[in-house]
Design a protein around this motif. Structure first.
Motif, PDB file in Angstrom:
ATOM      1  N   GLU A   1     -28.296 -35.905  16.757  1.00 37.70           N
ATOM      2  CA  GLU A   1     -27.608 -34.966  17.644  1.00 37.70           C
ATOM      3  C   GLU A   1     -27.449 -35.569  19.037  1.00 37.70           C
ATOM      4  OE1 GLU A   1     -25.285 -31.931  17.914  1.00 37.70           O
ATOM      5  OE2 GLU A   1     -26.337 -32.375  16.063  1.00 37.70           O
ATOM      6  N   PHE A   2     -28.483 -36.227  19.523  1.00 36.91           N
ATOM      7  CA  PHE A   2     -28.395 -36.850  20.841  1.00 36.91           C
ATOM      8  C   PHE A   2     -27.394 -38.001  20.837  1.00 36.91           C
ATOM      9  CE2 PHE A   2     -29.428 -39.882  24.094  1.00 36.91           C
ATOM     10  CZ  PHE A   2     -29.417 -39.066  25.207  1.00 36.91           C
ATOM     11  N   LEU A   3     -27.378 -38.797  19.772  1.00 35.40           N
ATOM     12  CA  LEU A   3     -26.420 -39.899  19.676  1.00 35.40           C
ATOM     13  C   LEU A   3     -24.988 -39.388  19.725  1.00 35.40           C
ATOM     14  CD1 LEU A   3     -27.903 -42.373  17.051  1.00 35.40           C
ATOM     15  CD2 LEU A   3     -27.540 -42.752  19.487  1.00 35.40           C
ATOM     16  N   LYS A   4     -24.714 -38.281  19.061  1.00 34.10           N
ATOM     17  CA  LYS A   4     -23.379 -37.684  19.113  1.00 34.10           C
ATOM     18  C   LYS A   4     -23.022 -37.294  20.539  1.00 34.10           C
ATOM     19  CE  LYS A   4     -23.328 -35.755  14.447  1.00 34.10           C
ATOM     20  NZ  LYS A   4     -23.362 -34.514  13.665  1.00 34.10           N
ATOM     21  N   ARG A   5     -23.982 -36.723  21.255  1.00 34.08           N
ATOM     22  CA  ARG A   5     -23.764 -36.307  22.636  1.00 34.08           C
ATOM     23  C   ARG A   5     -23.522 -37.521  23.541  1.00 34.08           C
ATOM     24  NH1 ARG A   5     -28.216 -32.622  25.267  1.00 34.08           N
ATOM     25  NH2 ARG A   5     -29.037 -34.625  25.907  1.00 34.08           N
ATOM     26  N   PHE A   6     -24.287 -38.591  23.315  1.00 29.23           N
ATOM     27  CA  PHE A   6     -24.152 -39.828  24.079  1.00 29.23           C
ATOM     28  C   PHE A   6     -22.755 -40.433  23.881  1.00 29.23           C
ATOM     29  CE2 PHE A   6     -24.995 -44.450  24.642  1.00 29.23           C
ATOM     30  CZ  PHE A   6     -25.568 -44.432  25.898  1.00 29.23           C
ATOM     31  N   LEU A   7     -22.302 -40.484  22.628  1.00 25.32           N
ATOM     32  CA  LEU A   7     -20.977 -41.022  22.321  1.00 25.32           C
ATOM     33  C   LEU A   7     -19.876 -40.128  22.880  1.00 25.32           C
ATOM     34  CD1 LEU A   7     -21.587 -42.242  18.672  1.00 25.32           C
ATOM     35  CD2 LEU A   7     -21.490 -43.617  20.766  1.00 25.32           C
ATOM     36  N   ARG A   8     -20.090 -38.817  22.825  1.00 25.50           N
ATOM     37  CA  ARG A   8     -19.116 -37.874  23.387  1.00 25.50           C
ATOM     38  C   ARG A   8     -19.005 -38.072  24.915  1.00 25.50           C
ATOM     39  NH1 ARG A   8     -20.822 -33.481  20.968  1.00 25.50           N
ATOM     40  NH2 ARG A   8     -22.221 -32.828  22.619  1.00 25.50           N
ATOM     41  N   GLU A   9     -20.150 -38.315  25.561  1.00 20.57           N
ATOM     42  CA  GLU A   9     -20.146 -38.590  27.001  1.00 20.57           C
ATOM     43  C   GLU A   9     -19.314 -39.834  27.301  1.00 20.57           C
ATOM     44  OE1 GLU A   9     -23.159 -40.404  30.369  1.00 20.57           O
ATOM     45  OE2 GLU A   9     -24.047 -39.297  28.707  1.00 20.57           O
ATOM     46  N   ALA A  10     -19.526 -40.903  26.544  1.00 15.18           N
ATOM     47  CA  ALA A  10     -18.780 -42.149  26.766  1.00 15.18           C
ATOM     48  C   ALA A  10     -17.288 -41.932  26.573  1.00 15.18           C
ATOM     49  CB  ALA A  10     -19.284 -43.242  25.826  1.00 15.18           C
ATOM     50  N   LYS A  11     -16.908 -41.247  25.511  1.00 12.90           N
ATOM     51  CA  LYS A  11     -15.488 -41.014  25.233  1.00 12.90           C
ATOM     52  C   LYS A  11     -14.853 -40.119  26.292  1.00 12.90           C
ATOM     53  CE  LYS A  11     -15.826 -41.779  20.284  1.00 12.90           C
ATOM     54  NZ  LYS A  11     -15.736 -41.187  18.948  1.00 12.90           N
ATOM     55  N   THR A  12     -15.574 -39.111  26.730  1.00 15.15           N
ATOM     56  CA  THR A  12     -15.053 -38.204  27.755  1.00 15.15           C
ATOM     57  C   THR A  12     -14.859 -38.941  29.062  1.00 15.15           C
ATOM     58  OG1 THR A  12     -16.097 -36.296  26.704  1.00 15.15           O
ATOM     59  CG2 THR A  12     -15.475 -36.057  29.022  1.00 15.15           C
ATOM     60  N   LEU A  13     -15.887 -39.681  29.502  1.00 13.78           N
ATOM     61  CA  LEU A  13     -15.766 -40.438  30.754  1.00 13.78           C
ATOM     62  C   LEU A  13     -14.694 -41.521  30.648  1.00 13.78           C
ATOM     63  CD1 LEU A  13     -19.491 -40.802  31.863  1.00 13.78           C
ATOM     64  CD2 LEU A  13     -17.679 -39.503  32.993  1.00 13.78           C
ATOM     65  N   GLY A  14     -14.516 -42.065  29.463  1.00 15.49           N
ATOM     66  CA  GLY A  14     -13.515 -43.095  29.260  1.00 15.49           C
ATOM     67  C   GLY A  14     -12.095 -42.593  29.466  1.00 15.49           C
ATOM     68  N   ARG A  15     -11.896 -41.293  29.364  1.00 15.80           N
ATOM     69  CA  ARG A  15     -10.565 -40.706  29.553  1.00 15.80           C
ATOM     70  C   ARG A  15     -10.324 -40.246  30.993  1.00 15.80           C
ATOM     71  NH1 ARG A  15     -11.972 -38.254  24.513  1.00 15.80           N
ATOM     72  NH2 ARG A  15     -12.462 -36.317  25.568  1.00 15.80           N
ATOM     73  N   VAL A  16     -11.374 -40.251  31.805  1.00 16.88           N
ATOM     74  CA  VAL A  16     -11.269 -39.762  33.179  1.00 16.88           C
ATOM     75  C   VAL A  16     -10.924 -40.913  34.117  1.00 16.88           C
ATOM     76  CG1 VAL A  16     -12.553 -38.720  35.092  1.00 16.88           C
ATOM     77  CG2 VAL A  16     -12.915 -37.907  32.761  1.00 16.88           C
ATOM     78  N   SER A  17      -9.978 -40.666  34.989  1.00 19.35           N
ATOM     79  CA  SER A  17      -9.627 -41.634  36.028  1.00 19.35           C
ATOM     80  C   SER A  17      -9.618 -40.893  37.355  1.00 19.35           C
ATOM     81  CB  SER A  17      -8.260 -42.245  35.736  1.00 19.35           C
ATOM     82  OG  SER A  17      -7.905 -43.128  36.778  1.00 19.35           O
ATOM     83  N   HIS A  18     -10.696 -41.083  38.122  1.00 12.10           N
ATOM     84  CA  HIS A  18     -10.835 -40.381  39.398  1.00 12.10           C
ATOM     85  C   HIS A  18     -11.699 -41.243  40.315  1.00 12.10           C
ATOM     86  CE1 HIS A  18     -12.167 -37.384  42.323  1.00 12.10           C
ATOM     87  NE2 HIS A  18     -11.100 -36.684  41.962  1.00 12.10           N
ATOM     88  N   PRO A  19     -11.368 -41.317  41.603  1.00 13.62           N
ATOM     89  CA  PRO A  19     -12.137 -42.183  42.502  1.00 13.62           C
ATOM     90  C   PRO A  19     -13.614 -41.790  42.647  1.00 13.62           C
ATOM     91  CG  PRO A  19     -10.390 -41.015  43.694  1.00 13.62           C
ATOM     92  CD  PRO A  19     -10.225 -40.693  42.256  1.00 13.62           C
ATOM     93  N   ASN A  20     -13.971 -40.569  42.312  1.00 15.03           N
ATOM     94  CA  ASN A  20     -15.357 -40.123  42.441  1.00 15.03           C
ATOM     95  C   ASN A  20     -16.135 -40.150  41.125  1.00 15.03           C
ATOM     96  OD1 ASN A  20     -14.981 -39.667  45.192  1.00 15.03           O
ATOM     97  ND2 ASN A  20     -14.299 -37.574  44.848  1.00 15.03           N
ATOM     98  N   VAL A  21     -15.542 -40.718  40.083  1.00 10.29           N
ATOM     99  CA  VAL A  21     -16.191 -40.795  38.771  1.00 10.29           C
ATOM    100  C   VAL A  21     -16.184 -42.254  38.326  1.00 10.29           C
ATOM    101  CG1 VAL A  21     -16.093 -40.039  36.357  1.00 10.29           C
ATOM    102  CG2 VAL A  21     -15.410 -38.466  38.174  1.00 10.29           C
ATOM    103  N   VAL A  22     -17.354 -42.766  37.921  1.00  3.11           N
ATOM    104  CA  VAL A  22     -17.402 -44.155  37.464  1.00  3.11           C
ATOM    105  C   VAL A  22     -16.577 -44.314  36.197  1.00  3.11           C
ATOM    106  CG1 VAL A  22     -19.655 -44.666  38.486  1.00  3.11           C
ATOM    107  CG2 VAL A  22     -19.543 -43.848  36.140  1.00  3.11           C
TER     108      VAL A  22
END
Length: 96
Positions: free
Chosen positions: A55-76
């Motif tokens: 369950e945690f691995l799914k959440r970790f991968l979801r975090e990576a995919k979500t952040l990977g779609r974000v483009s904002h100067p205040n988000v890595v």
């Protein structure tokens, strides 16, 4: 390989870990060198206690995919995610 035992110079994917810069409940963050593009990145690695928790691995991968779609100067930005030798990681912008 235990994330607590990862030493500077260890290669994880195309990244060479240089030093631990933070740790918390999820795991560890290292400053690393991206050998393929020649840049510094931050590598987030799941702790040993959580890496076998599906369950945690799914959440970790979801975090990576979500952040990977974000483009904002205040988000890595996320550059890569992967798993190697049981080590799950996310490579992100390094912020000094």
């Amino acid at each position: 390989m235990s994330s607590k035992q990862i030493q500077p110079g260890t290669k994880v994917g195309p990244f060479i870990l240089e030093r631990e810069i933070a740790h918390g409940g999820m795991g560890y963050v290292y400053e690393a060198q991206d050998t393929s593009l020649g840049r510094r990145v931050a590598i987030k690695i799941i702790s040993d206690e959580l890496r076998n928790n599906e369950e945690f691995l799914k959440r970790f991968l979801r975090e990576a995919k979500t952040l990977g779609r974000v483009s904002h100067p205040n988000v890595v930005g996320v550059h890569a995610m992967g798993a190697e030798q049981g080590i799950h990681y996310i490579a992100m912008d390094f912020v000094d």
